[in-house]
Motif scaffolding. Sequence first.
Motif, mmCIF file in Angstrom:
data_model
loop_
_atom_site.group_PDB
_atom_site.id
_atom_site.type_symbol
_atom_site.label_atom_id
_atom_site.label_comp_id
_atom_site.label_asym_id
_atom_site.label_seq_id
_atom_site.Cartn_x
_atom_site.Cartn_y
_atom_site.Cartn_z
ATOM 1 N N ILE A 78 0.871 -1.485 0.088
ATOM 2 C CA ILE A 78 0.527 -0.116 0.202
ATOM 3 C C ILE A 78 1.132 1.408 0.158
ATOM 4 O O ILE A 78 -0.018 2.147 -0.395
ATOM 5 N N ILE A 79 1.675 0.940 0.613
ATOM 6 C CA ILE A 79 2.893 2.191 0.633
ATOM 7 C C ILE A 79 3.148 2.556 -0.354
ATOM 8 O O ILE A 79 3.506 3.824 -0.832
ATOM 9 N N GLY A 80 3.964 1.591 -1.120
ATOM 10 C CA GLY A 80 4.582 1.250 -2.439
ATOM 11 C C GLY A 80 3.603 1.449 -3.598
ATOM 12 O O GLY A 80 3.515 2.693 -4.316
ATOM 13 N N GLY A 81 1.932 1.768 -2.657
ATOM 14 C CA GLY A 81 1.532 1.733 -4.224
ATOM 15 C C GLY A 81 1.292 3.724 -4.230
ATOM 16 O O GLY A 81 0.753 4.677 -5.142
ATOM 17 N N LEU A 82 1.074 3.892 -2.820
ATOM 18 C CA LEU A 82 0.774 5.592 -2.931
ATOM 19 C C LEU A 82 2.147 6.089 -2.753
ATOM 20 O O LEU A 82 1.525 7.561 -3.685
ATOM 21 N N GLN A 83 3.752 6.051 -3.152
ATOM 22 C CA GLN A 83 4.390 6.343 -3.446
ATOM 23 C C GLN A 83 4.374 6.716 -5.264
ATOM 24 O O GLN A 83 4.817 7.454 -5.337
ATOM 25 N N GLN A 84 4.205 5.566 -5.668
ATOM 26 C CA GLN A 84 3.776 5.966 -6.729
ATOM 27 C C GLN A 84 2.499 6.548 -7.634
ATOM 28 O O GLN A 84 2.108 6.482 -8.406
ATOM 29 N N LYS A 85 1.919 7.185 -6.716
ATOM 30 C CA LYS A 85 0.803 8.026 -6.130
ATOM 31 C C LYS A 85 -1.183 7.429 -6.437
ATOM 32 O O LYS A 85 -1.781 8.023 -7.275
ATOM 33 N N PHE A 86 -0.919 6.216 -6.412
ATOM 34 C CA PHE A 86 -2.360 5.623 -6.032
ATOM 35 C C PHE A 86 -2.663 6.378 -5.171
ATOM 36 O O PHE A 86 -3.041 6.571 -4.439
ATOM 37 N N SER A 87 -4.253 6.268 -5.536
ATOM 38 C CA SER A 87 -5.369 6.936 -4.508
ATOM 39 C C SER A 87 -5.136 5.770 -3.429
ATOM 40 O O SER A 87 -5.118 4.466 -3.420
ATOM 41 N N ARG A 88 -5.877 6.070 -2.279
ATOM 42 C CA ARG A 88 -5.737 5.112 -1.232
ATOM 43 C C ARG A 88 -6.659 3.442 -1.469
ATOM 44 O O ARG A 88 -6.065 2.590 -1.112
ATOM 45 N N LYS A 89 -7.261 3.902 -2.316
ATOM 46 C CA LYS A 89 -8.213 2.823 -2.910
ATOM 47 C C LYS A 89 -7.834 1.821 -3.359
ATOM 48 O O LYS A 89 -7.758 0.905 -3.231
ATOM 49 N N LEU A 90 -7.228 2.727 -4.780
ATOM 50 C CA LEU A 90 -6.716 1.508 -5.827
ATOM 51 C C LEU A 90 -5.180 1.247 -5.057
ATOM 52 O O LEU A 90 -5.171 0.184 -4.936
ATOM 53 N N ALA A 91 -4.274 1.602 -4.555
ATOM 54 C CA ALA A 91 -3.463 0.865 -3.768
ATOM 55 C C ALA A 91 -3.812 -0.449 -2.288
ATOM 56 O O ALA A 91 -3.332 -1.381 -2.515
ATOM 57 N N ALA A 92 -4.733 0.107 -1.991
ATOM 58 C CA ALA A 92 -5.366 -1.130 -1.415
ATOM 59 C C ALA A 92 -5.397 -2.314 -2.021
ATOM 60 O O ALA A 92 -5.890 -3.238 -2.226
ATOM 61 N N GLU A 93 -6.260 -1.810 -3.043
ATOM 62 C CA GLU A 93 -7.065 -3.025 -3.788
ATOM 63 C C GLU A 93 -5.700 -3.547 -4.778
ATOM 64 O O GLU A 93 -5.672 -4.695 -4.971
ATOM 65 N N PHE A 94 -4.814 -2.871 -4.989
ATOM 66 C CA PHE A 94 -3.501 -3.047 -5.993
ATOM 67 C C PHE A 94 -3.071 -4.392 -5.042
ATOM 68 O O PHE A 94 -2.721 -5.603 -5.500
ATOM 69 N N SER A 95 -3.080 -4.293 -3.507
ATOM 70 C CA SER A 95 -2.035 -4.609 -3.000
ATOM 71 C C SER A 95 -2.746 -6.218 -3.164
ATOM 72 O O SER A 95 -2.287 -7.882 -2.003
ATOM 73 N N PHE A 96 -4.290 -5.930 -2.539
ATOM 74 C CA PHE A 96 -5.119 -7.225 -2.150
ATOM 75 C C PHE A 96 -4.974 -7.840 -3.411
ATOM 76 O O PHE A 96 -4.092 -9.001 -3.758
ATOM 77 N N TYR A 97 -4.724 -7.774 -4.732
ATOM 78 C CA TYR A 97 -4.750 -8.202 -6.392
ATOM 79 C C TYR A 97 -2.881 -9.496 -6.047
ATOM 80 O O TYR A 97 -2.685 -10.682 -6.652
ATOM 81 N N LEU A 98 -2.404 -8.309 -5.757
ATOM 82 C CA LEU A 98 -0.893 -9.221 -5.511
ATOM 83 C C LEU A 98 -0.586 -9.798 -4.694
ATOM 84 O O LEU A 98 -0.007 -10.583 -4.655
ATOM 85 N N ALA A 99 -1.710 -10.106 -3.317
ATOM 86 C CA ALA A 99 -1.174 -10.918 -2.361
ATOM 87 C C ALA A 99 -1.779 -12.572 -2.822
ATOM 88 O O ALA A 99 -1.410 -13.100 -2.713
ATOM 89 N N ILE A 100 -2.522 -12.539 -4.291
ATOM 90 C CA ILE A 100 -2.563 -13.580 -4.714
ATOM 91 C C ILE A 100 -1.537 -14.751 -5.126
ATOM 92 O O ILE A 100 -1.676 -16.084 -4.476
#
Length: 256
Positions: free
Chosen positions: A161-183
Amino acid sequence: MNSFEAILIAIVEGLTEYLPISSTGHMIITEALLRLPPTAFVKTYTVSIQLGAILAVVVLYRKMFLDISRVKFFLKLLVAVCPALVLGAFLSDQIDRLLESPLTVALTLLIGGIILLFIDRFFRQPVVREEEAVTPKQALIIGLWQCIALIPGVSRSAATIIGGLQQKFSRKLAAEFSFYLAIPVIAAASLFDLLKNFHDLTMQDLPIFAIGFVTAFLSAYAVIKLFIRFVATHTFISFAWYRIILGVIVFIYFSA
């Protein structure tokens, strides 16, 4: 490990897997409080029940994962998952040793909590709000952030999520991309551990694993929707203070 202990650990896994508070850290603490010995069976159980948690993501986002036309999406996940898979394979033994240390978890909970306290101040103006806008380079950078989570207590969710925020993702997208990557990450880690310790498991172990799998799935399913709604309108400060307080308690308890 009895059924009650198996269910308790699986609930902890499901409730914490997708929150930035470290599911592995919480399970290590839970096992230590239950005085479970760090046997191969216990380690394999705690890793394998994560498959139940990732199934919750597949079910909730099934339209995306079952759409075979989304080739770019799957390629981005492949790019993002490679760093953690390679590094995890090289550091497997060292990670196993760290998994036995509640004090390691206490320290990483504290450090991660302090970072989360200020994370929203650093990344205030998100630019990327949809998965389609994520580039392979951004996916790779988030994958590199995920490598930090190989240290127990850091939290894979928090790191990505921090990585996503650092790449200027919204909090919602950062969290969702974290979910996808977990799989792919959790599936690979769980299957690797099951294959490594398969010879130590028996048919009598299957009911315990089944109980854990179902329990982790149900608890994770409940948490994911709530978390997405929460991060859409709230900062991560509450999770930061939770980590800091828990880290202090764990450090004092296990130091004594």
